[in-house]
Structures are given as structure tokens and as C-alpha cells.
Design a protein around this motif. Structure first.
Motif, mmCIF file in Angstrom:
data_model
loop_
_atom_site.group_PDB
_atom_site.id
_atom_site.type_symbol
_atom_site.label_atom_id
_atom_site.label_comp_id
_atom_site.label_asym_id
_atom_site.label_seq_id
_atom_site.Cartn_x
_atom_site.Cartn_y
_atom_site.Cartn_z
ATOM 1 N N GLU A 366 0.818 -1.212 0.000
ATOM 2 C CA GLU A 366 0.000 0.000 0.000
ATOM 3 C C GLU A 366 0.854 1.266 0.000
ATOM 4 O O GLU A 366 0.449 2.294 -0.522
ATOM 5 N N ASN A 367 2.053 1.190 0.587
ATOM 6 C CA ASN A 367 2.927 2.383 0.649
ATOM 7 C C ASN A 367 3.401 2.812 -0.731
ATOM 8 O O ASN A 367 3.877 3.946 -0.904
ATOM 9 N N GLU A 368 3.295 1.923 -1.705
ATOM 10 C CA GLU A 368 3.748 2.265 -3.064
ATOM 11 C C GLU A 368 2.725 3.130 -3.791
ATOM 12 O O GLU A 368 3.025 3.670 -4.865
ATOM 13 N N PHE A 369 1.492 3.267 -3.226
ATOM 14 C CA PHE A 369 0.430 4.016 -3.896
ATOM 15 C C PHE A 369 0.094 5.275 -3.105
ATOM 16 O O PHE A 369 -1.084 5.642 -2.927
ATOM 17 N N VAL A 370 1.142 5.938 -2.550
ATOM 18 C CA VAL A 370 0.998 7.174 -1.789
ATOM 19 C C VAL A 370 1.814 8.248 -2.489
ATOM 20 O O VAL A 370 2.920 7.988 -2.966
ATOM 21 N N CYS A 371 1.302 9.506 -2.525
ATOM 22 C CA CYS A 371 2.037 10.614 -3.163
ATOM 23 C C CYS A 371 3.313 10.866 -2.373
ATOM 24 O O CYS A 371 3.257 11.052 -1.148
#
Length: 665
Positions: A366-371
Motif C-alpha cells: 500500500e505504501n507504493e500508492f501514496v504521493c
């Protein structure tokens, strides 16, 4: 006539002078101040402007301005400019020395790359050659130095001063000096295209050579006198030698007769020895014939048996060679078996790796889909797009890895097939070698069973045949008779006494001949002594002529110097020149030294030296028809004025803390 007046000079960042302009009076200007304020720098700037050198004639000097720490101030121009009046026409000169600084690609600061000079004539840029040509048209550099600095001329070598003075006075021919003097006129005839100095060197070299030649003649004469032996009765010695030679000739005749008798006896014995050799050769040939006939059958059978033995050895070598080949092939088969096991294990590992890669699945964090900037989750559309991109990248990399594994499996199979083929070749090689071994053993068995190999051979005894052969018995008898004759000693003639007598006579003749030879040695020594004495006298006469010629040349040089001195001294109002210097030992040599009231320049005071220099400048300027500004350094030491046609610039030391400019003083 050319009159050069310095009207104005400006120094910019030159030798510590940051920006300074002086306007000069056309007759006289004085610049005064304490030491270190730059009085001499003004003269340096003027000579550098014209010739690129300081007032000391140095091309390399520190002209850049430095700061209080002694470091050169970078990236500032160094410049001297001046206005000259040349026969009333105004000429503006400028010389500029600048540093080149370049900012290279990738650097923040410019770097120093060298220096460059610019020259301007009446504000028009000039190349170095063009500028030098224009300055030379104003005044010759050497003449300019002589007429702008009172100390310059006297600082030159005596020869350089002479050349300038001779140029001023005009030439006096050697013919004029020699006129009326027979010795001088004879000297000029000897010069034949040489200068007097060249002729002096030639004569000096000749005299040195003659002295070297003459110096060792007395010793050589004395040596030859010591070589002369005591006189003897040469006629009696000659008669005694002739008598002994006749006696020796008679003895040599007797020795020759005895030698001839010995040679005859030796020839007869040699003939017996030759005949004996022929009989022994015939006996040896007869023995070989009997032996060959009696053993022919034996040696034929032996040759056949030896041939079989050699063939058996060849077959055994074939067996050994093939056995070694079998050992090598078996070793290689074992290596192939080991290699096959390794390749099967590698093949299994590759299949397992392919299965593992095929089972791999992509997972998302999920951390890969954060600005990355604001840390907020991405929009659904962006997440899906990024997941699609990541999935595509994952599949592409997995396909690449599966392809690499497939290539490795294919290479493993290829190498495995090659290894199996290699193993099959070595097995075939073993079968072939075993066939060769079997054939060789069969051939050996056949050969060992042959009648020729199994037969026992015994060489026949030929002694009874030799002892009963009539031809050999007859030859043995003849050989015995000749051996008895050759063993008999031939009569010998004793020549020892005759040889001793001959040796004694020969020794006595040689001793007498040696004594008689001294007669000819004495004659040659006396003849050589006479030649050396004659040579000694001749060389002395030549040296005397040369010394007379040297004296004439010295007198001629003095006469020429006196004539030139009278003409040159007439050009000056105060200065006289001394041309001959006398050493402590009384010897004289040519020189060129200025004097004031008989006082040599070297011993004069500073003011007197300036006065001498000004008088010389007046004479040179008048002679050359050119007058230029005269820079008088240390002018405070001058207490006597001398009328000058040139512009005067006095550089005076004073207690003032800044330069003071005054005119017509």
C-alpha cells in the motif's frame, strides 16, 4: 640632424607606479624624492616603451605591480605611453602588457593562461616587427643607449668602446701609419689579406710550435751522444768473422754428407717396412676368405633368426602401445561418466528453477500508492494504472528469466549429447586396440614356433683350416724374414761433436757481428747529432726573426693607437682616452679607458663619472647627428655643469616623501 624631445610620459601599474604622468620641459627637467619613490622607474618605463627592456638593458624584469604583501595584483593592465617631439613633429607611443584570463567550460573562476603585449604608434596598433621597425627609424637602439645614459658607454667592454670611437673618428688606414717606416711597410706586405690581430695569432702559434720543437733538441743530442760506443779495431773484427765463417762452412759440409748417408739407410728400411705391410695385408685377406667360406651357412641361418627376433620385438611394441591407449580411453570414459552425473543434476536444478519462476506471483504494498510529496493515497485510477504498469514489468522480467533458464536447459542437453558421443568414441577405440593386441599375440606365437627360431646355432671353429693352409704358411715365413731384417740397426754416424763445434762458431760469429755493428750505429748517431745541431741553429734563427716581427707589430700597434688617440681625443671637450696600459712588470697591452684630467674613469667620483658620460654623449650625438633625452641618475652628485644640446632629465635623491617635478634648474 635629428632632435628627440620627451614631452610627456604616463606610467600605469608599472613597477609599483599605479598612475603617474609627467610633462617635461624641452631643455631640462628635474625629478627628486627619496629612494624607492620610482625615479629610476621612469627611465625604466621609457626604455621599456621603446625597446622592451629596462634601463639596465634587461629584457626580463619585474614590471608588474605588487600589493603590500608582495603578491602580484592580477588582471590589471601594465602600460607606458609617451609623447615625443621628433624634429618638432609629435609622435605618440604606447606599450601595454596584459594578463590573459580564460573561464573554461565547467569552471566557476577564470584561470591565468599567459601574458600578451600590445604596441601602438600614434594610437595605431602595430605588430612587434612593425613597431620595432618604426622605433629603429627614430633611432638605432645601441646609439640610443649611448646618448641617453651617461654611464652606458663606459660600462661597455674596451673593444665595444673602440668600435664606437673608431666609427666616430673615421678610419685611419694602416698604409698612412706605416708611411715612411721601412719595418712597418714590410710588415703590411706580410699580412696578405689578414688583419694585424689575425697575423699576431698566426705568428704566436708558429713561435709556440718552434719553441716546442727546439726545447727537446738538446736532450735528443745528449741521448745520441750516449749511444756512441767505444771505438775498436774494426778491420781485425771483420777478418776474424770471415775466418770463423769459413770454419763453420767446412763443418756444415761434413754434417750434410753424414745426413745424406743416413737418408739412404732410412729409405732402404722404409722399403722393407712397406713390403712387410703388403705381406701382412695379403695374410689378413687370406684369413678373411677362409673364414667367410667356412661360416657362410652359419651366418645365413643367424641372419634369418635375427630377423624373426626383431619381428617378435615389433609385435610386442604394438601390444604395449595399444595397452597404453586402452588405459587412456578407460580414464576418459570414467571422466565422461562423472561429467554426465553433474549434467543430469544441473538439468534437474534448471527444471526446478523454471517451475519456481512460473509459480511466482506479484504482490502490492500500500505504501507504493501514496504521493511522495504530500503522503496522501493516490486516486483509484492512478492506483490501477500503476498496478497495471507494475504487473507488466513483473511479467516482462519473469519472461526474460524463463528464457534464460530455457537457454541454459538447451545448452545442458547439447553438452550432454556431446559427452555421450565422446564416451562412445572411446569405447570403440578400446575394441579396436583389443583387436590389435589379439592379432599381435597370434603373430608372436606363430614366429616362436618356426623352425628358424627354434634351431640352436653354433659358430664353426676355423683354427684347423688356418694352421693347415699352405698359402698362409708361406706368407708367415716371408714375414718373419723381413721382420728380422727391419729389426737390424742401421749403422749410425755420430754428429754431436760437429754440431757442438758449429754452435760454438755461430755464437762467436754473432758476438763479433754485434761488436762490429756498433761501427754503423756510431756512424748513424754522429750523422743524427749533426742533423739535430743544424736543426737547432735553424729553429733559433726562425724564432729570432719572429721575435723581431713581434716587436715591429707591437710598435705598429702603438703608432696606430697614438694616431687614433690624437684624432679621437679631439672630439671631446673634457675627456681623453688612454689606449696603452702598462703592467707592474713593465709590459704593455692595448686598452680603451676614458680619463678626466688624467684620472682614469674607474677611480673617478660619481659626479666626475657623470661629467665624463655627458661629454661622451655630446661627442656621440654630434658625430651621429641625433640628440635624445638624457636621464641623469644620482644627479645630485654633479656639481659642475656642461653645456648640452640634448634634453636633460635629472633624477635627484632628496628627503621629500613624494616625487617633486621642476623645470629649467
Amino acid at each position: 640632424m635629428k632632435q628627440i624631445i620627451l614631452k610627456q610620459i604616463t606610467l600605469l601599474n608599472f613597477k609599483g607606479v599605479r598612475d603617474f604622468t609627467i610633462n617635461f620641459d624641452e631643455v631640462s627637467t628635474s625629478i627628486s624624492g627619496r629612494n624607492g619613490l620610482g625615479k629610476t622607474t621612469i627611465f625604466d618605463g621609457f626604455t621599456w616603451l621603446l625597446f622592451g627592456k629596462d634601463s639596465q638593458d634587461r629584457k626580463k624584469f619585474d614590471l608588474k605591480t605588487i600589493d603590500s604583501t608582495g603578491r602580484i595584483i592580477p588582471q590589471i593592465p601594465h602600460e607606458v605611453s609617451a609623447i615625443l617631439l621628433i624634429n618638432g613633429e609629435e609622435v605618440r607611443l604606447t606599450r601595454r602588457f596584459t594578463e590573459k584570463w580564460v573561464k573554461r567550460a565547467g569552471q566557476t573562476e577564470p584561470v591565468f593562461t599567459g601574458n600578451e603585449e600590445e604596441r601602438f604608434y600614434n594610437d595605431v596598433p602595430c605588430s612587434a616587427r612593425e613597431y620595432d621597425a618604426k622605433i629603429a627609424d627614430i633611432c638605432n637602439e645601441t646609439i640610443f643607449k649611448f646618448i641617453t645614459s651617461p654611464g652606458c658607454f663606459c660600462a661597455q667592454s674596451a673593444e665595444a668602446q673602440k668600435q664606437m670611437l673608431f666609427k666616430m673618428a673615421g678610419s685611419i688606414s694602416d698604409t698612412e701609419i706605416a708611411s715612411g717606416n721601412a719595418d712597418f711597410e714590410a710588415l703590411l706586405k706580410l699580412l696578405t689579406g689578414k688583419t694585424l690581430e689575425e697575423f699576431k695569432k698566426e705568428i704566436s702559434a708558429k713561435k709556440t710550435r718552434l719553441n716546442a720543437e727546439i726545447s727537446d733538441i738538446p736532450g735528443r743530442i745528449d741521448e745520441k751522444k750516449r749511444d756512441i760506443a767505444e771505438e775498436e779495431d774494426w778491420a781485425a773484427l771483420t777478418s776474424e768473422i770471415d775466418t770463423k765463417r769459413e770454419a763453420r762452412a767446412e763443418i756444415e759440409k761434413q754434417l750434410d754428407e753424414a745426413a745424406e748417408a743416413q737418408r739412404v739407410a732410412d729409405r732402404q728400411k722404409l722399403e722393407l717396412i712397406t713390403e712387410l705391410g703388403k705381406l701382412r695385408q695379403s695374410r689378413s685377406e687370406r684369413i678373411n676368405a677362409i673364414k667367410e667360406d667356412a661360416t657362410k651357412d652359419y651366418f645365413e641361418k643367424k641372419r634369418k633368426r635375427d630377423s624373426i627376433v626383431n619381428e617378435i620385438l615389433r609385435e610386442k611394441n604394438i601390444i604395449s602401445m595399444n595397452e597404453r591407449s586402452i588405459d587412456i580411453a578407460q580414464h576418459e570414459i570414467e571422466v565422461c561418466a562423472t561429467t554426465r552425473e553433474k549434467m543430469i543434476a544441473e538439468y534437474q536444478q534448471l527444471h526446478e528453477l523454471r517451475s519456481e519462476i512460473q509459480r511466482e506471483q506479484i504482490t502490492f504494498n500500500e505504501n507504493e500508492f501514496v504521493c511522495p510529496t504530500c503522503k496522501r493515497p493516490l486516486d483509484v485510477a492512478d492506483i490501477e494504472a500503476k498496478q497495471a504498469e507494475m504487473t507488466e514489468n513483473f511479467e516482462n522480467k519473469r519472461s526474460e528469466r524463463l528464457q534464460r533458464v530455457a537457454n541454459d536447459i538447451e545448452e545442458n542437453q547439447r553438452l550432454g549429447k556431446a559427452n555421450n558421443e565422446k564416451k562412445a568414441r572411446y569405447k570403440a577405440e578400446i575394441e579396436k586396440c583389443n583387436k590389435f593386441i589379439e592379432d599381435a599375440k597370434t603373430r608372436i606365437s606363430e614366429l616362436e614356433k618356426s623352425a628358424e627360431y627354434c634351431e640352436t646355432l653354433t659358430e664353426p671353429d676355423i683354427t684347423p683350416l688356418l694352421t693347415s693352409d699352405s698359402e698362409i704358411l708361406q706368407l708367415d715365413k716371408k714375414i718373419q724374414q723381413l721382420e728380422e731384417k727391419t729389426s737390424e740397426e742401421a749403422p749410425k754416424t755420430s754428429n754431436a761433436d760437429l754440431k757442438t763445434q758449429r754452435a760454438t762458431l755461430t755464437s762467436e760469429i754473432e758476438a763479433l757481428s754485434t761488436r762490429l755493428g756498433k761501427r754503423e750505429d756510431n756512424r748513424r748517431a754522429k750523422s743524427r747529432i749533426a742533423d739535430l745541431e743544424k736543426q737547432y741553429q735553424s729553429l733559433n734563427e726562425e724564432i729570432a726573426e719572429i721575435e723581431k716581427l713581434e716587436f715591429t707589430m707591437t710598435e705598429f700597434s702603438k703608432a696606430r693607437s697614438e694616431a687614433i688617440e690624437r684624432r679621437i681625443n679631439g672630439l671631446f671637450s673634457l675627456v681623453k682616452f688612454r689606449w696603452i696600459a702598462t703592467a707592474i712588470n713593465g709590459s704593455e697591452k692595448e686598452t680603451c679607458e676614458s680619463t678626466l684630467n688624467g684620472k682614469p674613469y674607474a677611480t673617478c667620483s660619481a659626479g666626475e663619472k657623470i661629467l665624463i658620460g655627458l661629454d661622451i654623449i655630446n661627442a656621440i650625438s654630434t658625430s651621429q647627428g641625433i640628440f635624445a633625452p638624457i636621464f641623469i641618475d644620482n644627479a645630485e652628485s654633479l656639481t659642475r655643469e656642461l653645456p648640452m644640446k640634448s634634453q636633460i632629465i635629472n633624477l635627484r635623491a632628496s628627503l621629500a616623501d613624494k616625487l617633486e617635478i621642476s623645470t629649467n634648474k
